[in-house]
Scaffold this motif. Structure first.
Motif, PDB file in Angstrom:
ATOM      1  N   THR A   1      -4.790   6.621  -1.559  1.00  0.00           N
ATOM      2  CA  THR A   1      -3.797   5.546  -1.461  1.00  0.00           C
ATOM      3  C   THR A   1      -3.831   4.461  -2.584  1.00  0.00           C
ATOM      4  O   THR A   1      -5.014   4.669  -3.676  1.00  0.00           O
ATOM      5  CB  THR A   1      -4.110   4.360  -0.180  1.00  0.00           C
ATOM      6  N   ARG A   2      -3.039   3.584  -3.045  1.00  0.00           N
ATOM      7  CA  ARG A   2      -2.919   2.908  -4.109  1.00  0.00           C
ATOM      8  C   ARG A   2      -2.561   1.489  -3.559  1.00  0.00           C
ATOM      9  O   ARG A   2      -1.580   1.648  -2.953  1.00  0.00           O
ATOM     10  CB  ARG A   2      -2.176   3.321  -5.334  1.00  0.00           C
ATOM     11  N   CYS A   3      -2.918   0.300  -4.059  1.00  0.00           N
ATOM     12  CA  CYS A   3      -2.570  -1.076  -3.801  1.00  0.00           C
ATOM     13  C   CYS A   3      -2.298  -1.904  -4.872  1.00  0.00           C
ATOM     14  O   CYS A   3      -2.837  -1.785  -5.864  1.00  0.00           O
ATOM     15  CB  CYS A   3      -3.826  -1.593  -2.498  1.00  0.00           C
ATOM     16  N   ALA A   4      -1.385  -2.798  -4.318  1.00  0.00           N
ATOM     17  CA  ALA A   4      -0.920  -3.916  -5.305  1.00  0.00           C
ATOM     18  C   ALA A   4      -0.667  -5.093  -4.729  1.00  0.00           C
ATOM     19  O   ALA A   4       0.066  -5.152  -3.539  1.00  0.00           O
ATOM     20  CB  ALA A   4       0.291  -3.571  -6.106  1.00  0.00           C
TER      21      ALA A   4
ATOM     22  N   ILE B   1       1.016  -1.057  -0.033  1.00  0.00           N
ATOM     23  CA  ILE B   1      -0.052   0.117  -0.055  1.00  0.00           C
ATOM     24  C   ILE B   1       0.890   1.397  -0.078  1.00  0.00           C
ATOM     25  O   ILE B   1       1.853   1.280   0.753  1.00  0.00           O
ATOM     26  CB  ILE B   1      -1.007  -0.020   1.239  1.00  0.00           C
ATOM     27  N   GLN B   2       0.438   2.036  -0.917  1.00  0.00           N
ATOM     28  CA  GLN B   2       1.386   3.373  -1.024  1.00  0.00           C
ATOM     29  C   GLN B   2       0.494   4.814  -1.059  1.00  0.00           C
ATOM     30  O   GLN B   2      -0.601   4.388  -1.612  1.00  0.00           O
ATOM     31  CB  GLN B   2       2.221   3.239  -2.268  1.00  0.00           C
ATOM     32  N   PHE B   3       0.913   5.612  -0.753  1.00  0.00           N
ATOM     33  CA  PHE B   3       0.263   7.030  -0.758  1.00  0.00           C
ATOM     34  C   PHE B   3       0.412   7.622  -2.328  1.00  0.00           C
ATOM     35  O   PHE B   3       1.520   7.366  -2.594  1.00  0.00           O
ATOM     36  CB  PHE B   3       0.631   8.061   0.321  1.00  0.00           C
TER      37      PHE B   3
ATOM     38  N   SER C   1      -4.086   7.111  -8.054  1.00  0.00           N
ATOM     39  CA  SER C   1      -4.834   7.175  -7.016  1.00  0.00           C
ATOM     40  C   SER C   1      -6.004   6.250  -6.926  1.00  0.00           C
ATOM     41  O   SER C   1      -6.793   6.252  -8.024  1.00  0.00           O
ATOM     42  CB  SER C   1      -5.505   8.720  -6.694  1.00  0.00           C
ATOM     43  N   LYS C   2      -6.307   5.593  -5.633  1.00  0.00           N
ATOM     44  CA  LYS C   2      -7.640   4.610  -5.790  1.00  0.00           C
ATOM     45  C   LYS C   2      -7.534   3.606  -6.558  1.00  0.00           C
ATOM     46  O   LYS C   2      -8.456   2.597  -6.616  1.00  0.00           O
ATOM     47  CB  LYS C   2      -8.731   5.506  -5.865  1.00  0.00           C
ATOM     48  N   GLU C   3      -6.389   3.129  -7.219  1.00  0.00           N
ATOM     49  CA  GLU C   3      -6.334   1.914  -7.954  1.00  0.00           C
ATOM     50  C   GLU C   3      -5.847   0.928  -7.258  1.00  0.00           C
ATOM     51  O   GLU C   3      -4.843   0.998  -6.210  1.00  0.00           O
ATOM     52  CB  GLU C   3      -5.462   2.353  -9.151  1.00  0.00           C
ATOM     53  N   SER C   4      -6.274  -0.444  -7.682  1.00  0.00           N
ATOM     54  CA  SER C   4      -5.552  -1.789  -7.177  1.00  0.00           C
ATOM     55  C   SER C   4      -5.241  -2.665  -8.092  1.00  0.00           C
ATOM     56  O   SER C   4      -6.137  -2.565  -9.317  1.00  0.00           O
ATOM     57  CB  SER C   4      -6.692  -2.218  -6.133  1.00  0.00           C
TER      58      SER C   4
END
Length: 407
Positions: A320-323, A220-222, A348-351
Motif C-alpha cells: 500500500t501507499r498513503c498520502a 490509501i491506494q494499492f 510501495s510502502k511510501e507515505s
C-alpha cells in the motif's frame, strides 16, 4: 534448522571462486609472457652464436642440425635461419601451425648482415593454462566447499532461537486468523461512524468540502504495477478489501482514543475497493492532523504485517501507499482529489504529506520529512515524503499495531 541464507552465501562463494580463477589466469598469463620474452632473447642469442661459423659459406646441413637441436625445446613452435637475401637456409619445429610470439634478430659479421634467425615460441591458450593450474584450482574449490559447510554449521540457529522463531510465527498467524474470523463474521462491514445522510445533504456536503480549507484527507491506494487485481477472483479481492477496511477502522478507533478525538470526526469518504480508501477530517487543531498522520503510520505497519504473512502463505496481497493532503489553492483542488493525486506519485510502502505551513512546522518535530524527487506541479513541489519518525511516535505506533493484532 538450516543456517539462514545458505543459497546467498553459496552464490557469494561461487562468485569468489570464479574471480579467483580469473585472477589466476591473468597472473599466469602475465608471468608466462615475461618468461617467454626472456627465453626468446636468450635462445636467439645462442642460436646466432652457434650459426655464425656456418653462414659464410652457408652450410645448410650443419644449419639444419643446429635448428633441429633447438626445435626439440617443447616451447618452440617453429624456427628459421635465413641468409642476407631472405632465402631460407634451414627450418625446424614440431608445431609450425601453432601461433605464438615471434623473436627475430639479424646475424651480424662485424658490421655486415649475413643472415637472420626467426624463432616462434608457443603462446599457451586459456585451456592449457587452466590444465596447468588444476591443482591450485582444485584446492581452492575444496577450500570454498569447506567454508560453505562451516557456515552451515556455525550459522545454524540454536534450538532456543528456532523455538522462539516458531512461537513468534505461530502468534502472528493466530493474530491474522483472528482478524479473518472477525471479518467472516461480519458479512456487511460498517464504516467507522460514517453518517447516514439524505441525497440532498450529500450534495450540500460536497459543495462545502470543495471550499473548506480546513479539511485534511488521508488517501490509501494499492501499489499494483503488474495489475494483479485484475487477475484474481472477485470473492478473493472483496475478502482482501474487507480485511484492509477492518485494519483501517481499528487504526482510526485506536488513534482517536489516544488523541482524545471523537471518532465521529473522521469521515470515511470511500471504503476499500480496487481504488483504495479515503478518510478525511476537519482539522481545527494540530492534534487532528497529528492523529491522521498516526492513523497512516499504524495502517502501513498493519499492511506490512499482512503482506509478509500472506506472501508466506502464497496468497494474494499488495503493498500500500498513503498520502495526506489539504486543499491546494494553486491547482484549485480540495483535499480529497489532492490526496489521491499525491498518492499516485508514490511507490510501495511510501507515505507523503501536504499540509499548511503551521501544521508542517509542528510535524517536523515528530516526523522526518524529505522533499519528493522530480516534482511536476505545485502539489508535489510542496509535498514531503515521510521518511521516519522519532522514538516516541514510533513506539506509540508499534503499541497500537500490537493492540490491534491482539484484539
Amino acid at each position: 534448522m538450516n543456517a539462514p541464507r545458505q543459497g546467498l552465501f553459496a552464490s557469494l562463494l561461487i562468485v569468489c571462486f570464479v574471480l579467483q580463477t580469473l585472477l589466476l589466469v591473468i597472473a599466469t598469463t602475465h608471468q608466462l609472457k615475461e618468461n617467454r620474452a626472456s627465453q626468446g632473447q636468450l635462445m636467439t642469442s645462442q642460436l646466432i652464436t652457434d650459426s655464425l661459423p656456418e653462414m659464410v659459406p652457408a652450410n645448410t646441413v650443419s644449419l639444419a642440425l643446429i635448428s633441429n637441436r633447438y626445435a626439440t625445446n617443447p616451447s618452440v613452435a617453429s624456427l628459421r635461419i635465413l641468409d642476407a637475401n631472405q632465402q631460407v637456409l634451414a627450418t625446424a619445429g614440431l608445431e609450425r601451425t601453432r601461433t605464438g610470439e615471434v623473436f627475430s634478430r639479424d646475424i651480424m659479421q662485424g658490421e655486415r648482415k649475413i643472415g637472420q634467425v626467426e624463432l616462434t615460441l608457443i603462446e599457451p591458450s586459456i585451456g592449457e593454462i587452466l590444465r596447468s593450474e588444476w591443482l591450485a584450482m582444485t584446492l581452492s574449490l575444496l577450500l570454498y566447499i569447506l567454508l560453505w559447510l562451516a557456515y552451515r554449521l556455525i550459522a545454524r540457529p540454536t534450538r532456543s532461537e528456532y523455538l522462539n522463531r516458531l512461537q513468534y510465527e505461530n502468534e502472528l498467524k493466530q493474530q491474522i486468523d483472528t482478524l479473518k474470523n472477525a471479518l467472516e463474521n461480519t458479512s456487511n462491514p460498517i464504516p467507522v461512524n460514517q453518517p447516514t445522510v439524505e441525497p440532498e445533504q450529500v450534495q450540500v456536503q460536497d459543495v462545502n468540502e470543495s471550499v473548506n480549507e480546513k479539511t485534511i484527507c488521508l488517501n490509501i491506494q494499492f501499489y499494483d504495477p503488474k495489475q494483479l487485481l485484475d487477475s484474481v477472483s472477485q470473492s478473493v479481492a472483496q475478502s482482501y478489501f474487507h480485511l484492509c477496511q477492518l485494519f483501517l477502522n481499528k487504526a482510526i478507533t485506536q488513534c482517536a482514543q489516544h488523541y482524545n478525538i471523537a471518532v465521529d470526526d473522521f469521515v470515511i469518504h470511500e471504503s476499500f475497493d480496487a481504488n483504495g480508501a479515503t478518510v478525511h477530517i476537519d482539522a481545527e487543531k494540530y492534534k487532528d492532523a497529528e492523529c491522521l498522520m498516526m492513523i497512516c503510520a499504524v495502517f502501513q505497519m498493519l499492511a506490512d504485517v499482512l503482506y509478509r504473512r500472506y506472501r508466506e502463505e502464497k496468497r494474494f496481497v499488495l503493498h500500500t501507499r498513503c498520502a495526506i493532503s489539504s486543499a491546494v489553492k494553486e491547482m484549485q483542488l480540495d483535499a480529497i482529489p489532492a490526496a489521491k493525486r499525491l498518492t499516485q506519485s508514490l511507490t510501495s510502502k511510501e507515505s507523503a504529506v501536504y499540509v499548511n505551513h503551521k501544521f508542517l512546522q509542528s510535524m517536523t518535530q515528530c516526523y522526518q520529512l524529505v522533499t519528493l524527487p522530480h516534482p511536476t506541479n505545485a502539489l508535489t513541489r510542496h509535498a514531503y515524503l515521510i521518511n521516519g519518525m522519532n522514538h516516541e511516535c514510533a513506539d506509540l505506533a508499534q503499541r497500537m499495531r500490537t493492540q490491534i493484532l491482539k484484539g
